[in-house]
Scaffold this motif. Structure first.
Motif, PDB file in Angstrom:
ATOM      1  N   VAL A 249     -11.715  -4.160  -8.699  1.00  0.00           N
ATOM      2  CA  VAL A 249     -11.398  -2.955  -7.916  1.00  0.00           C
ATOM      3  C   VAL A 249      -9.945  -3.058  -7.454  1.00  0.00           C
ATOM      4  O   VAL A 249      -9.607  -3.911  -6.639  1.00  0.00           O
ATOM      5  N   ILE A 250      -9.106  -2.181  -7.993  1.00  0.00           N
ATOM      6  CA  ILE A 250      -7.680  -2.231  -7.626  1.00  0.00           C
ATOM      7  C   ILE A 250      -7.270  -1.063  -6.739  1.00  0.00           C
ATOM      8  O   ILE A 250      -6.147  -1.027  -6.246  1.00  0.00           O
ATOM      9  N   MET A 251      -8.153  -0.086  -6.556  1.00  0.00           N
ATOM     10  CA  MET A 251      -7.851   1.025  -5.643  1.00  0.00           C
ATOM     11  C   MET A 251      -9.155   1.520  -5.049  1.00  0.00           C
ATOM     12  O   MET A 251     -10.194   1.478  -5.716  1.00  0.00           O
ATOM     13  N   TRP A 252      -9.046   2.028  -3.838  1.00  0.00           N
ATOM     14  CA  TRP A 252     -10.164   2.750  -3.227  1.00  0.00           C
ATOM     15  C   TRP A 252      -9.892   4.240  -3.353  1.00  0.00           C
ATOM     16  O   TRP A 252      -8.781   4.690  -3.057  1.00  0.00           O
ATOM     17  N   SER A 253     -10.887   4.990  -3.755  1.00  0.00           N
ATOM     18  CA  SER A 253     -10.732   6.440  -3.801  1.00  0.00           C
ATOM     19  C   SER A 253     -11.657   7.058  -2.761  1.00  0.00           C
ATOM     20  O   SER A 253     -12.822   6.673  -2.649  1.00  0.00           O
ATOM     21  N   LEU A 254     -11.141   8.021  -2.016  1.00  0.00           N
ATOM     22  CA  LEU A 254     -11.921   8.615  -0.922  1.00  0.00           C
ATOM     23  C   LEU A 254     -13.068   9.466  -1.423  1.00  0.00           C
ATOM     24  O   LEU A 254     -14.031   9.710  -0.684  1.00  0.00           O
ATOM     25  N   GLY A 255     -12.956   9.956  -2.653  1.00  0.00           N
ATOM     26  CA  GLY A 255     -13.983  10.862  -3.181  1.00  0.00           C
ATOM     27  C   GLY A 255     -13.311  11.834  -4.114  1.00  0.00           C
ATOM     28  O   GLY A 255     -12.185  11.595  -4.577  1.00  0.00           O
TER      29      GLY A 255
ATOM     30  N   ARG B  45      -7.388   1.333   4.963  1.00  0.00           N
ATOM     31  CA  ARG B  45      -6.106   0.631   4.900  1.00  0.00           C
ATOM     32  C   ARG B  45      -6.075  -0.516   5.915  1.00  0.00           C
ATOM     33  O   ARG B  45      -5.564  -1.594   5.648  1.00  0.00           O
ATOM     34  N   GLU B  46      -6.678  -0.251   7.044  1.00  0.00           N
ATOM     35  CA  GLU B  46      -6.745  -1.253   8.107  1.00  0.00           C
ATOM     36  C   GLU B  46      -7.683  -2.397   7.698  1.00  0.00           C
ATOM     37  O   GLU B  46      -7.373  -3.571   7.833  1.00  0.00           O
ATOM     38  N   ARG B  47      -8.812  -2.030   7.153  1.00  0.00           N
ATOM     39  CA  ARG B  47      -9.809  -3.037   6.792  1.00  0.00           C
ATOM     40  C   ARG B  47      -9.360  -3.858   5.591  1.00  0.00           C
ATOM     41  O   ARG B  47      -9.643  -5.044   5.492  1.00  0.00           O
ATOM     42  N   ASP B  48      -8.687  -3.220   4.640  1.00  0.00           N
ATOM     43  CA  ASP B  48      -8.295  -3.895   3.407  1.00  0.00           C
ATOM     44  C   ASP B  48      -6.908  -3.433   2.983  1.00  0.00           C
ATOM     45  O   ASP B  48      -6.768  -2.534   2.153  1.00  0.00           O
ATOM     46  N   PRO B  49      -5.867  -4.060   3.532  1.00  0.00           N
ATOM     47  CA  PRO B  49      -4.506  -3.617   3.177  1.00  0.00           C
ATOM     48  C   PRO B  49      -4.130  -3.975   1.742  1.00  0.00           C
ATOM     49  O   PRO B  49      -3.063  -3.590   1.294  1.00  0.00           O
ATOM     50  N   SER B  50      -4.991  -4.672   1.024  1.00  0.00           N
ATOM     51  CA  SER B  50      -4.580  -5.181  -0.293  1.00  0.00           C
ATOM     52  C   SER B  50      -4.745  -4.175  -1.421  1.00  0.00           C
ATOM     53  O   SER B  50      -4.327  -4.447  -2.533  1.00  0.00           O
ATOM     54  N   ARG B  51      -5.363  -3.036  -1.139  1.00  0.00           N
ATOM     55  CA  ARG B  51      -5.578  -2.086  -2.241  1.00  0.00           C
ATOM     56  C   ARG B  51      -5.044  -0.703  -1.867  1.00  0.00           C
ATOM     57  O   ARG B  51      -5.319  -0.198  -0.787  1.00  0.00           O
ATOM     58  N   PRO B  52      -4.307  -0.063  -2.793  1.00  0.00           N
ATOM     59  CA  PRO B  52      -3.839   1.299  -2.530  1.00  0.00           C
ATOM     60  C   PRO B  52      -5.014   2.280  -2.436  1.00  0.00           C
ATOM     61  O   PRO B  52      -6.083   2.046  -2.994  1.00  0.00           O
ATOM     62  N   ILE B  53      -4.755   3.375  -1.720  1.00  0.00           N
ATOM     63  CA  ILE B  53      -5.784   4.407  -1.523  1.00  0.00           C
ATOM     64  C   ILE B  53      -5.471   5.592  -2.424  1.00  0.00           C
ATOM     65  O   ILE B  53      -4.319   6.041  -2.509  1.00  0.00           O
ATOM     66  N   HIS B  54      -6.519   6.104  -3.052  1.00  0.00           N
ATOM     67  CA  HIS B  54      -6.403   7.240  -3.975  1.00  0.00           C
ATOM     68  C   HIS B  54      -7.264   8.393  -3.490  1.00  0.00           C
ATOM     69  O   HIS B  54      -8.388   8.178  -3.019  1.00  0.00           O
ATOM     70  N   TYR B  55      -6.752   9.607  -3.590  1.00  0.00           N
ATOM     71  CA  TYR B  55      -7.583  10.804  -3.453  1.00  0.00           C
ATOM     72  C   TYR B  55      -6.781  11.954  -4.044  1.00  0.00           C
ATOM     73  O   TYR B  55      -5.673  12.241  -3.582  1.00  0.00           O
ATOM     74  N   GLU B  56      -7.329  12.595  -5.030  1.00  0.00           N
ATOM     75  CA  GLU B  56      -6.551  13.569  -5.788  1.00  0.00           C
ATOM     76  C   GLU B  56      -6.212  14.802  -4.984  1.00  0.00           C
ATOM     77  O   GLU B  56      -5.116  15.356  -5.092  1.00  0.00           O
ATOM     78  N   HIS B  57      -7.159  15.258  -4.154  1.00  0.00           N
ATOM     79  CA  HIS B  57      -6.951  16.575  -3.565  1.00  0.00           C
ATOM     80  C   HIS B  57      -6.099  16.554  -2.288  1.00  0.00           C
ATOM     81  O   HIS B  57      -5.921  17.583  -1.649  1.00  0.00           O
ATOM     82  N   ASP B  58      -5.548  15.404  -1.958  1.00  0.00           N
ATOM     83  CA  ASP B  58      -4.578  15.335  -0.863  1.00  0.00           C
ATOM     84  C   ASP B  58      -3.280  15.926  -1.428  1.00  0.00           C
ATOM     85  O   ASP B  58      -2.466  15.244  -2.023  1.00  0.00           O
TER      86      ASP B  58
END
Ligand code: IPT
Length: 937
Positions: free
Chosen positions: A391-397, A414-427
């Protein structure tokens, strides 16, 4: 209970979310047959002690696939009125009951009851004591329990609809039930842990720290000489990093509280540097697919064999990344991603797309009453999967509009796991994410994004921030039906611009449900009130996981090794991000008209590192008189967990000798008009050639529209113009000593545009030579042509085809890179591509000659002075067009042959851009020259 069905709270009585893991502590798998009954409403019947009349249902499973209720498919629409958080009174409710005996030695110990997935909400009772309630279908739920010695009774009430359904509007079948495992876990002493396993590319050191609250917990990684390191302490050691290309895992243990957990640790660093997505200090290119969990018989209940089949097929087809659209998959799948090597965007179980239908009014993403439910979902995913290196990214949905609840999810993660970028397309402004993500953007727009020259946002600060982010196309190339076309154009951009981290084809698998009448069913086949038809079958593999031509094309387009052959040299470019080429063998082969005449193995000059190119001289080839090609193939040198040695990873091909000029084919000179060539006097069509009965070629423009045609303006224009109902009129028939010329006009009722055709037949040594001249008249400017070619029929006992041209699979103008030049053989049945909704398929490109034979060996040879595309079927174009399911395709008594000059491209307009201008088929004057020869045994 009813309260829970009209409230915003995600659950009650549940334990805090934690990592998925297995330890040596005892566990009891509660899978197998459970007692079951289905009620039409949430009130249900009382949960009485008497369940003698109840049926049995396996756990895990989805009840609609066991004759309780029916599956229903909608894409965006909610299948109920939008009035959050309320759900319909007609809320199918499944009562489950399972008795189990507590294993010896468990009594008196604490235990946890774990549900991996229940769609859509449930309440559970153990021995009559209510444990709690939960929503969040594709997320785990745990309850503390106190099972008693001996027999215990577990009761679970599941509702099809819940407030959570508003957050679960993914484009898929609505299916319900306890669809993942239920387990009873003894002694949850070691409660949770977080493996931090970083990698520093500058030093080659891995840094390991395992967070764990259990007093006295220790970590051991024997291979790294780490023994009983106290949890929380960091240790560094020289390691081989984990990557999707080299999924190096270190076996380890975490021991504490009297239990031992087996860990498989992958050291790696994910970072964004200079606006580029990097892993272990190198830019990575995601050759990805969107994967829903699907099996044609079990829906979203998957066994391990199916998960492995997916990963092995992906690896075999050069897929290196998965977006878990649009919910966290079965936890075992991610362990397998660690093991096989796959980059994963782990996506939360969240989609509120149906609010788009009402202008996003009351969208839960922007309503504070839903905040807790959003955070609950994110925490349950991140906590469950945080220890997976894949798992290299978290996606919100997916497709949930915008709103502060999404922002809160991102901030929490981001706070819980700063090691992975966050993804969400509709932002839309990428304000709360770390990656700029889009779906279905055109090639032109992706190129602008690649150059960081996209249209600016209004707010300069937001614009500057977004312009500095790496980019992924989280969905592109909609693989519905015959397609996608145009993969290559995207890949060229991904490879050119470092900002572009690649993309994820929509989608991995067709969600066609096995059906006794239809073969595979899609939306509407179960009598749904609202449905979205076959939009649910848009995968790179068919429902039975047979690869579609789209997957074969993807494999070629994204191949990690590029092989070009020119001037006696093979230029081999290593397009892996990490691996050198030492795991591959490069074999060359020369074929003369598709028959091998020489072969060997190439010696690579030393190590070819990731990103490097090597040139290798090819040997001198034998003298050749006919058209010949050299092919260089990169094969696995040794068995890999996902494919045996010899598996082809990449290939390149070049023509060595064009062979004799095809404009002067043997026997094309003027001859006696052959005996046995009979033309139908009224139509001028060839009716007999020697012993062979045929129904001679005539012009055809129609193709059974593909899904991409249907969902673009093209098919509508074509039908309006009557291209599916053309009439032919014979203008003139002229006979000479050696030939016959027939002139026709082909046009649709109510229209004046037409195609004029002149068929010039002349005698050849063993048959007839045909030159067809086609001239459009009238207005053909406003739409492309579906096809430009000839159709003819042969007797129904023609059963095999051998050809020299491109193959072995179908190929279309914008999906033809996987088809190589060679000699191929197939039965008529094998030439069909079984799209779940029948449509144009099976065209073989650049054919030089083809032989169509009966089992007895009679038949027809067609030789092209010009190359042609060949389609051979047991039904007509019209029958293919009419068919709605595979089972509608029934052989008639003829074999239908298309000999085409060209077809329109495929594009991806079923969701996304249409056919690129260069692959468009425009009406134009054209000539096709062919030689027809009857075949004798
Ligand atoms: C996009 C969805 O994200 C995906 O789930 C699927 O429905 C796909 O479309 C079409 O098959 S959303 C669309 C508005 C582009």
């Amino acid at each position: 209970m009813r309260d829970h069905l009209s409230a915003f709270l995600p659950g009650t009585g549940r334990r805090n979310p934690r990592a998925a893991f297995s330890s040596d502590a005892p566990r009891l798998d509660l899978g197998g047959p459970w007692r079951f009954r289905l009620s039409p409403t949430a009130e249900g019947e009382p949960l009485t002690a008497d369940f003698s009349g109840w049926d049995e249902l396996p756990v895990p499973s989805m009840w609609q696939l066991h004759r309780y209720g029916k599956p229903a498919y909608t894409n965006v629409n909610y299948p109920f009125p939008i009035e959050p958080p309320h759900v319909p009174d007609a809320n199918p409710t499944g009562d489950y009951r399972r008795e189990f005996d507590l294993p010896a030695g468990w009594a008196g110990r604490a235990a946890v009851l774990r549900f991996e997935g229940v769609d859509s909400c449930f309440t559970a009772w153990l021995n009559g004591v209510e444990l709690g309630f939960s929503t969040g279908s594709r997320l785990p739920v745990e309850f503390e329990v106190a099972p008693r010695e001996g027999r215990n009774v577990l009761a679970v009430r599941v509702h099809q609809w819940s407030p959570g359904s508003y957050l679960e509007d993914q484009d898929m079948w609505w299916l319900s039930g306890i669809f993942r495992e239920v387990t009873l876990l003894a002694r949850p002493v070691l409660d949770d842990f977080f493996v931090h396993a970083g990698f520093d590319p500058a030093t080659g050191l891995g840094a390991l720290r395992v967070e764990c609250a259990t007093p006295g917990a220790v970590v051991s990684v024997p291979e790294l000489g780490l023994h009983a390191v106290p949890a929380g302490e960091e240790r560094t050691a020289a390691v081989e990093p984990w990557s999707a290309e080299r999924p190096r895992l270190y076996d380890a243990t975490l021991a504490g509280g009297g239990e031992t957990v087996r860990l498989r640790i992958g050291f790696r660093r994910v970072s964004v540097e200079g606006g580029v997505l990097m892993v272990n200090g190198r830019p990575v290119l995601l050759r990805g697919v969107n994967r829903h969990e699907f099996h044609p018989r079990t829906g979203r209940t998957l066994d391990e064999a199916t998960m492995r089949a997916d990963l092995e097929l992906m690896k075999q087809h050069n897929v290196n990344a998965v977006r878990t659209s649009h919910y966290p998959p079965h936890p075992r799948f991610l362990e397998l991603c660690d093991e096989y090597g796959m980059w994963v965007i782990d996506e939360c179980d969240l989609e509120t797309h149906g609010f788009a239908v009402v202008g996003w009014r009351d969208n839960p993403s922007a309503d504070p009453r839903w905040r807790e439910a959003y955070l609950d979902r994110m925490a349950r995913m991140v906590e469950r999967d945080k220890n997976r290196p894949s798992v290299i990214m978290w996606s919100l949905g997916n497709e949930s509009g915008t709103g502060d609840n999404l922002r809160a999810m991102a901030e929490w993660a981001r706070e819980r796991d700063p090691s992975r970028p966050i993804h969400y397309e509709h932002d839309l402004e990428s304000g709360y994410v770390d990656i700029y993500s889009r779906m279905y953007a055109s090639v032109a727009e992706v190129e602008l994004i690649g150059r960081r020259e996209e249209a600016p946002l209004d707010d300069p600060a937001a614009d500057a921030r977004r312009r500095g982010l790496p980019f992924v196309l989280c969905e592109y190339a909609h693989a519905m039906g015959n397609g996608p076309g145009g993969l290559g154009e995207y890949q060229e951009l991904f490879e050119r611009y470092p900002r572009l981290a690649g993309g994820f084809v929509w989608e991995w698998i067709d969600h066609g449900l096995a059906h006794p009448v239809y073969g595979f069913a899609y939306g509407g086949d179960f009598g749904e009130e609202l449905h979205d038809g076959n939009f649910v079958t848009d995968g790179l593999v068919f429902p039975d996981r047979r690869p579609s031509p789209g997957l074969v094309e993807f494999k070629k387009v994204v191949e990690p090794v590029r092989i070009e052959v020119r001037d006696g040299v093979a230029v081999i470019s290593n397009r892996y991000d990490f691996a050198d080429l030492s795991h591959l063998v490069f074999r060359w082969r020369v074929e003369e008209e598709g028959v091998e005449v020489a072969s060997g193995v190439l010696d690579l000059p030393g190590v070819v590192a990731a990103g490097a190119t090597a040139e290798v001289s090819l040997p001198d080839f034998p003298d050749i008189s006919r058209e010949s090609w050299v092919t260089v193939r990169a094969e696995l040198a040794q068995d890999e967990p996902w494919a045996p040695a010899g598996h082809e990873v990449a290939w390149g091909q070049a023509q060595l000798d064009p062979g004799p000029d095809p404009a002067a084919p043997p026997g094309a000179g003027p001859r006696e008009w052959p005996g046995g060539a009979v033309f139908e006097p009224a139509t001028g069509r060839l009716a007999r050639l020697g012993e062979l009965d045929l129904d001679g070629p005539r012009l055809e423009l129609w193709r059974a529209p593909t899904d991409n045609d249907r969902l673009s303006p093209d098919a509508w224009n074509w039908r309006a113009a009557g291209l599916d109902r053309l009439h032919e009129r014979v203008l003139e028939q002229t006979r000479t000593d050696t030939g016959l010329t027939i002139r026709t006009r082909t046009a649709a009722a109510a229209h004046d545009r037409a195609m004029l055709a002149a068929y010039h037949w002349t005698a050849a040594e063993h048959g007839l030579h045909l030159t067809v001249e086609i001239t459009p008249t009238g207005d053909w400017e406003t739409f492309p042509l579906p096809r430009l070619g000839l159709r003819l029929t042969l007797p129904g006992d023609v059963s095999t085809v051998e050809w020299f041209g491109r193959g072995p699979g179908e190929a279309y103008a914008d999906s033809c890179r996987a088809a190589r030049v060679g000699r191929f053989r197939a039965t008529v049945e094998e030439l069909q591509t079984p799209y779940v909704l029948p449509q144009e398929n099976g065209s073989r490109a650049d054919v030089r000659w083809a032989e169509l034979r009966t089992p007895g060996g009679t038949g027809l040879r067609v030789r092209g002075v010009d190359r042609f595309a060949l389609t051979v079927r047991r039904w007509s174009t019209e029958a293919l067009d009419r068919a709605r399911h595979r089972t509608d395709l029934v052989p008639d008594d003829r074999v239908h042959v298309n000999l085409d000059l060209a077809q329109h491209g495929l594009g991806s307009a079923s969701c996304g851009p249409g056919v690129l201008p260069r692959h468009r088929l425009s009406a134009r004057p054209a000539v096709l020259r062919l030689l027809f020869e009857p075949l004798r045994p």
